[in-house]
Design a protein around this motif. Sequence first.
Motif, mmCIF file in Angstrom:
data_model
loop_
_atom_site.group_PDB
_atom_site.id
_atom_site.type_symbol
_atom_site.label_atom_id
_atom_site.label_comp_id
_atom_site.label_asym_id
_atom_site.label_seq_id
_atom_site.Cartn_x
_atom_site.Cartn_y
_atom_site.Cartn_z
ATOM 1 N N PHE A 174 0.303 0.250 -2.394
ATOM 2 C CA PHE A 174 0.500 -0.303 -1.053
ATOM 3 C C PHE A 174 1.980 -0.314 -0.671
ATOM 4 N N LYS A 175 2.855 -0.543 -1.645
ATOM 5 C CA LYS A 175 4.288 -0.510 -1.372
ATOM 6 C C LYS A 175 4.754 0.879 -0.947
ATOM 7 N N SER A 176 4.014 1.911 -1.336
ATOM 8 C CA SER A 176 4.397 3.274 -0.987
ATOM 9 C C SER A 176 3.764 3.746 0.323
ATOM 10 N N ALA A 177 2.960 2.905 0.965
ATOM 11 C CA ALA A 177 2.199 3.324 2.142
ATOM 12 C C ALA A 177 3.044 3.305 3.407
ATOM 13 N N ASP A 178 2.850 4.318 4.244
ATOM 14 C CA ASP A 178 3.388 4.311 5.602
ATOM 15 C C ASP A 178 2.393 3.687 6.564
ATOM 16 N N LEU A 179 1.114 3.833 6.238
ATOM 17 C CA LEU A 179 0.035 3.300 7.067
ATOM 18 C C LEU A 179 -1.058 2.767 6.163
ATOM 19 N N VAL A 180 -1.570 1.576 6.479
ATOM 20 C CA VAL A 180 -2.740 1.031 5.795
ATOM 21 C C VAL A 180 -3.888 0.994 6.799
ATOM 22 N N LEU A 181 -4.998 1.612 6.427
ATOM 23 C CA LEU A 181 -6.198 1.574 7.252
ATOM 24 C C LEU A 181 -7.171 0.566 6.656
ATOM 25 N N LEU A 182 -7.509 -0.464 7.430
ATOM 26 C CA LEU A 182 -8.517 -1.430 7.026
ATOM 27 C C LEU A 182 -9.850 -0.911 7.541
ATOM 28 N N THR A 183 -10.697 -0.445 6.619
ATOM 29 C CA THR A 183 -11.887 0.319 7.006
ATOM 30 C C THR A 183 -13.181 -0.480 6.875
ATOM 31 N N LYS A 184 -14.235 0.087 7.489
ATOM 32 C CA LYS A 184 -15.590 -0.489 7.477
ATOM 33 C C LYS A 184 -15.617 -1.875 8.121
ATOM 34 N N THR A 185 -14.835 -2.028 9.178
ATOM 35 C CA THR A 185 -14.743 -3.326 9.838
ATOM 36 C C THR A 185 -16.054 -3.746 10.504
ATOM 37 N N ASP A 186 -16.964 -2.794 10.710
ATOM 38 C CA ASP A 186 -18.241 -3.140 11.338
ATOM 39 C C ASP A 186 -19.109 -4.035 10.463
ATOM 40 N N VAL A 187 -18.847 -4.093 9.148
ATOM 41 C CA VAL A 187 -19.651 -4.942 8.261
ATOM 42 C C VAL A 187 -18.854 -6.142 7.753
ATOM 43 N N ALA A 188 -17.662 -6.368 8.299
ATOM 44 C CA ALA A 188 -16.812 -7.453 7.807
ATOM 45 C C ALA A 188 -17.483 -8.812 7.947
ATOM 46 N N GLY A 189 -18.149 -9.050 9.090
ATOM 47 C CA GLY A 189 -18.792 -10.334 9.325
ATOM 48 C C GLY A 189 -19.914 -10.615 8.346
ATOM 49 N N ALA A 190 -20.711 -9.602 8.077
ATOM 50 C CA ALA A 190 -21.837 -9.776 7.157
ATOM 51 C C ALA A 190 -21.360 -10.064 5.738
ATOM 52 N N LEU A 191 -20.181 -9.600 5.398
ATOM 53 C CA LEU A 191 -19.656 -9.791 4.040
ATOM 54 C C LEU A 191 -18.809 -11.057 3.906
ATOM 55 N N GLY A 192 -18.553 -11.723 5.022
ATOM 56 C CA GLY A 192 -17.685 -12.891 4.975
ATOM 57 C C GLY A 192 -16.241 -12.525 4.686
ATOM 58 N N PHE A 193 -15.848 -11.346 5.116
ATOM 59 C CA PHE A 193 -14.506 -10.846 4.850
ATOM 60 C C PHE A 193 -13.477 -11.669 5.599
ATOM 61 N N ASP A 194 -12.428 -12.091 4.915
ATOM 62 C CA ASP A 194 -11.366 -12.893 5.512
ATOM 63 C C ASP A 194 -10.277 -11.961 6.025
ATOM 64 N N ARG A 195 -10.369 -11.622 7.290
ATOM 65 C CA ARG A 195 -9.457 -10.649 7.885
ATOM 66 C C ARG A 195 -8.008 -11.120 7.819
ATOM 67 N N GLN A 196 -7.765 -12.358 8.157
ATOM 68 C CA GLN A 196 -6.399 -12.865 8.177
ATOM 69 C C GLN A 196 -5.775 -12.848 6.787
ATOM 70 N N ALA A 197 -6.582 -13.186 5.773
ATOM 71 C CA ALA A 197 -6.067 -13.148 4.397
ATOM 72 C C ALA A 197 -5.693 -11.723 4.006
ATOM 73 N N ALA A 198 -6.543 -10.759 4.381
ATOM 74 C CA ALA A 198 -6.255 -9.361 4.063
ATOM 75 C C ALA A 198 -4.977 -8.896 4.743
ATOM 76 N N LEU A 199 -4.841 -9.196 6.034
ATOM 77 C CA LEU A 199 -3.639 -8.785 6.760
ATOM 78 C C LEU A 199 -2.395 -9.452 6.191
ATOM 79 N N SER A 200 -2.538 -10.711 5.796
ATOM 80 C CA SER A 200 -1.409 -11.421 5.192
ATOM 81 C C SER A 200 -1.003 -10.782 3.870
ATOM 82 N N ASN A 201 -1.980 -10.390 3.057
ATOM 83 C CA ASN A 201 -1.684 -9.757 1.768
ATOM 84 C C ASN A 201 -1.035 -8.389 1.958
ATOM 85 N N ILE A 202 -1.514 -7.643 2.946
ATOM 86 C CA ILE A 202 -0.897 -6.344 3.229
ATOM 87 C C ILE A 202 0.555 -6.532 3.658
ATOM 88 N N ALA A 203 0.780 -7.492 4.562
ATOM 89 C CA ALA A 203 2.134 -7.739 5.051
ATOM 90 C C ALA A 203 3.053 -8.220 3.933
#
Length: 242
Positions: A174-203
């Motif tokens: 991730f430190k070497s990335a120019d772009l991070v793609l957060l994928t399969k967002t259409d199923v995020a709700g069904a999985l209980g995915f914590d979007r803000q936590a993911a974005l915070s970890n990427i940042a």
Amino acid sequence: MKVLSVFAPKLLQSAARESAGPATVEIHTPLLAKNDDAAERNRAVFRDRKMLVLNLISSPGSGKTELLSKTMDGFDEKAAVLVGDLETDNDARRIHRPGVPVAQITTGTACHLDAEMIARGMEGLDLDGVRVLFIENVGNLVCPAEFDLGEKIRVVLLSVTEGEDKPLKYPPIFKSADLVLLTKTDVAGALGFDRQAALSNIARVAPQAEVIELSARSGEGLDAWYGFLRKQLVGNPEAAPA
């Protein structure tokens, strides 16, 4: 569509011995130096051909192949694709379209592509008029981090199915990335995915990386992905039309 088998040489010494530490360093350093030399040669070829080259890296199943399949249908610049896998040409067949040069590189036992594999893979592609070359790396978040392929843009995919903490577990890629793609967002709700936590970890791990959220299946976010590609073409004189 071309299929190339590129088997990495086995490191017969050091791997199985308890005293292998120093020997591994002796082997590893020249290996990366050799790769870096090949990557620079690739870069010169890409520059001469005025191609924008992107290296897509992720865990297996994060959606690289589906994204590239949709990109071949929806992006309006001529593109080519090199696909890396240990075995099979399944992904290359999924991506292949009329007028889209695609080559499958089968690595045998290697868990990543290297710059020499890319050079050999390009020999199997008709690159006339191609403005964008996508490299779909072998599914792995560890090994590809150290291997420069000569690409202009490194793209790391993080699927919502993998959990929010992958950037913390695998920081080098991730430190070497120019772009991070957060994928399969259409199923995020069904999985209980914590979007803000993911974005915070990427940042936290990759503050340099741009982030795009998308679903190749639903089409959500694809316009932003295409916009990113067009921006890179406009801002990259190496990829200007000949």
